[in-house]
Design a protein around this motif. Structure first.
Motif, PDB file in Angstrom:
ATOM      1  N   ALA A  74       0.830  -1.206   0.000  1.00 62.32           N
ATOM      2  CA  ALA A  74       0.000   0.000   0.000  1.00 62.32           C
ATOM      3  C   ALA A  74       0.867   1.259   0.000  1.00 62.32           C
ATOM      4  O   ALA A  74       0.575   2.230  -0.713  1.00 62.32           O
ATOM      5  N   LEU A  75       1.950   1.237   0.780  1.00 62.99           N
ATOM      6  CA  LEU A  75       2.852   2.394   0.817  1.00 62.99           C
ATOM      7  C   LEU A  75       3.572   2.573  -0.514  1.00 62.99           C
ATOM      8  O   LEU A  75       3.733   3.708  -0.999  1.00 62.99           O
ATOM      9  N   VAL A  76       4.015   1.464  -1.111  1.00 61.63           N
ATOM     10  CA  VAL A  76       4.670   1.536  -2.425  1.00 61.63           C
ATOM     11  C   VAL A  76       3.701   2.072  -3.464  1.00 61.63           C
ATOM     12  O   VAL A  76       4.056   2.898  -4.308  1.00 61.63           O
ATOM     13  N   ASN A  77       2.464   1.618  -3.400  1.00 63.94           N
ATOM     14  CA  ASN A  77       1.442   2.090  -4.331  1.00 63.94           C
ATOM     15  C   ASN A  77       1.206   3.592  -4.153  1.00 63.94           C
ATOM     16  O   ASN A  77       1.066   4.329  -5.139  1.00 63.94           O
ATOM     17  N   ALA A  78       1.153   4.048  -2.902  1.00 61.00           N
ATOM     18  CA  ALA A  78       0.937   5.473  -2.635  1.00 61.00           C
ATOM     19  C   ALA A  78       2.096   6.314  -3.158  1.00 61.00           C
ATOM     20  O   ALA A  78       1.893   7.363  -3.779  1.00 61.00           O
ATOM     21  N   PHE A  79       3.331   5.841  -2.915  1.00 57.86           N
ATOM     22  CA  PHE A  79       4.502   6.575  -3.396  1.00 57.86           C
ATOM     23  C   PHE A  79       4.532   6.590  -4.931  1.00 57.86           C
ATOM     24  O   PHE A  79       4.781   7.630  -5.544  1.00 57.86           O
TER      25      PHE A  79
END
Length: 207
Positions: free
Chosen positions: A144-149
């Motif tokens: 989820a964090l990678v997707n947000a970044f």
């Protein structure tokens, strides 16, 4: 991390930038896309702020959703809670910029507080929940964090490219009937169509 995990994260990152671009593919965040893309510096600065909010908002809303909302059966409050968190983050960034970076704060103007209502930011925080629901074993907090970044970088790429196009349009010989908003919308649609070609490229790199 094993090779498959890294490959999965790279896939999520590239997809968020190229094939699932929130502006050019999902058509979220159009207001700042059209309003802040007149100058390259302003577009890049706005995108950096949006990227920061996307990552921090995802890091805050994910544990809140699964740690508080879901256990208490109040998932229906998701939208309201997420908007409040995003609004608080934007307010914090606005205070920091106003105090330490006044020129950037003045350049962003009204568009900085509008990040609060930027549907791209809200969309990132909510769609990662949907992705986890669809594939809980392969899409977790790190993904989820990678997707947000990646989504923030995709926002930056779209803004910078379109800012460059609009700067070229300033000196182009545009027919009188297309000057202003019409040629801007035409240029935006062509940029969006050009990103469709990245689907095969991403698939080929990760296949």
């Amino acid at each position: 991390m094993n090779g498959d995990t890294i490959k999965g994260l790279v896939s999520i990152f590239l997809a968020a930038i190229l094939t699932e671009n929130y502006i050019l593919n999902k058509f979220l965040g159009i207001c700042p896309f059209l309003g802040v893309s007149k100058k390259l510096n302003t577009a890049a600065s706005m995108s950096a702020a949006v990227t920061l909010v996307m990552v921090i908002a995802t890091a805050a809303t994910w544990p809140l959703y699964y740690g508080i909302l879901v256990p208490n059966g109040i998932e229906y409050l998701q939208t309201i809670v997420f908007i409040l968190i995003i609004a608080a983050l934007v307010q914090l960034i606005e205070i920091i910029l106003k105090r330490y970076m006044p020129p950037l704060y003045n350049a962003l103007g009204i568009y900085l507080p509008l990040i609060t209502t930027n549907c791209a930011v809200l969309g990132v925080t909510m769609l990662v929940i949907d992705k986890h629901t669809a594939a809980p074993d392969s899409f977790g907090f790190i993904q989820a964090l990678v997707n947000a970044f990646g989504s923030g970088i995709g926002f930056l790429v779209a803004m910078v490219i379109f800012a460059g196009v609009r700067e070229r349009l300033e000196t182009a010989d545009v027919p009188k009937c297309l000057r202003g908003l019409p040629i801007t919308l035409i240029a935006a649609s062509l940029v969006a169509v050009s990103f469709l070609g990245f689907q095969g490229l991403v698939d080929g790199m990760l296949g």
